[in-house]
Write a protein that holds these residues in place. Structure first.
Motif, short mmCIF file in Angstrom:
data_model
loop_
_atom_site.label_atom_id
_atom_site.label_comp_id
_atom_site.label_asym_id
_atom_site.label_seq_id
_atom_site.Cartn_x
_atom_site.Cartn_y
_atom_site.Cartn_z
N PRO A 1 109.35 24.31 26.05
CA PRO A 1 110.15 22.80 25.42
C PRO A 1 108.90 22.07 25.67
CG PRO A 1 110.34 24.34 27.52
CD PRO A 1 109.76 25.47 26.51
N PRO A 2 109.70 20.86 25.22
CA PRO A 2 108.75 19.27 24.98
C PRO A 2 108.04 19.76 26.46
CG PRO A 2 110.88 18.90 24.54
CD PRO A 2 111.17 20.91 24.98
N SER A 3 108.20 20.27 27.55
CA SER A 3 107.73 19.54 28.95
C SER A 3 106.90 20.71 28.91
CB SER A 3 109.01 20.02 30.33
OG SER A 3 108.55 21.50 30.38
N PHE A 4 106.48 21.25 28.29
CA PHE A 4 105.29 22.18 28.32
C PHE A 4 104.49 22.17 27.36
CE2 PHE A 4 104.51 26.94 29.24
CZ PHE A 4 104.92 27.17 30.09
N ILE B 1 97.54 21.80 23.36
CA ILE B 1 96.80 22.37 24.31
C ILE B 1 97.27 23.32 24.51
CG2 ILE B 1 95.66 22.31 26.91
CD1 ILE B 1 95.57 19.19 26.03
N MET B 2 98.62 24.10 25.03
CA MET B 2 99.46 25.48 24.88
C MET B 2 98.71 26.20 23.36
SD MET B 2 102.91 25.86 25.25
CE MET B 2 103.73 27.85 25.41
N ASP B 3 98.96 25.42 22.25
CA ASP B 3 98.33 26.57 21.14
C ASP B 3 96.83 26.74 21.50
OD1 ASP B 3 100.93 26.56 20.19
OD2 ASP B 3 100.70 24.55 18.47
N LEU B 4 96.07 25.77 22.16
CA LEU B 4 94.33 26.08 21.52
C LEU B 4 94.43 27.04 23.01
CD1 LEU B 4 93.43 22.81 21.65
CD2 LEU B 4 93.31 24.34 19.78
#
Length: 179
Positions: free
Chosen positions: A137-140, A156-159
């Motif tokens: 979700p966009p908030s994540f 940042i979640m991908d990293l």
């Protein structure tokens, strides 16, 4: 009963202060007790084979231990060496032989540990890839570090997911690296 008398007569003329001889006497005493217990017990064929295998494994481990200790005993027997030469010889032997106090312990614990670490590393790798592939979700999606186009980029979640994958791969490599 005859076996005990024979053992006692055989050992009466031996030197009691020899450590190797004491080990042999102790093992012979235990073997005679074992023989007596086996003669009195009603053991099935399956248990008999299992006990025979355990005893054979114990003798095999003892022979392996003696083989590993032989170079150290040879160094100990050389009386004409100085302390420095003994120290150099011991250092060389310890460098050549992987030897520790757990020489007779079974390797089963290490196998279980490697299995658990393998499963954990695979789970980390799968979770990391799932975090990258599955839409969030966009908030994540906190912050986009690099934009490929207006709708897509590296977040940042991908990293963090790549760090989790790297941790799983590192755990996998360390787990199966021979020491």
């Amino acid at each position: 009963m005859k076996l005990k008398r024979l053992l006692n007569d055989h050992h009466s003329d031996q030197a009691p202060h020899d450590p190797q001889r004491q080990d042999i006497v102790r093992v012979e005493k235990k073997v005679s007790e074992l023989i007596e217990a086996i003669e009195q017990a009603d053991i099935g064929a399956q248990h008999s084979k299992q006990y025979q295998k355990q005893i054979a494994d114990a003798f095999q481990r003892s022979a392996t231990t003696q083989k590993k200790l032989a170079p150290f005993k040879e160094l100990d027997q050389e009386n004409n060496l100085s302390r420095e030469e003994l120290l150099e010889g011991l250092e060389k032997l310890l460098a050549e032989n992987q030897f520790d106090s757990r020489i007779n312990t079974p390797k089963r614990g290490r196998l279980v540990q490697k299995g658990v670490m393998f499963i954990l590393s695979i789970l980390l790798i799968i979770v990391g890839f799932a975090m990258i592939i599955m839409p969030a979700p966009p908030s994540f999606e906190l912050f986009t570090v690099y934009h490929f186009n207006i709708n897509d980029g590296v977040t940042i979640m991908d990293l963090v997911s790549l760090l989790i994958i790297f941790g799983g791969v590192l755990l996998f490599v360390i787990n199966f690296n021979k020491k």
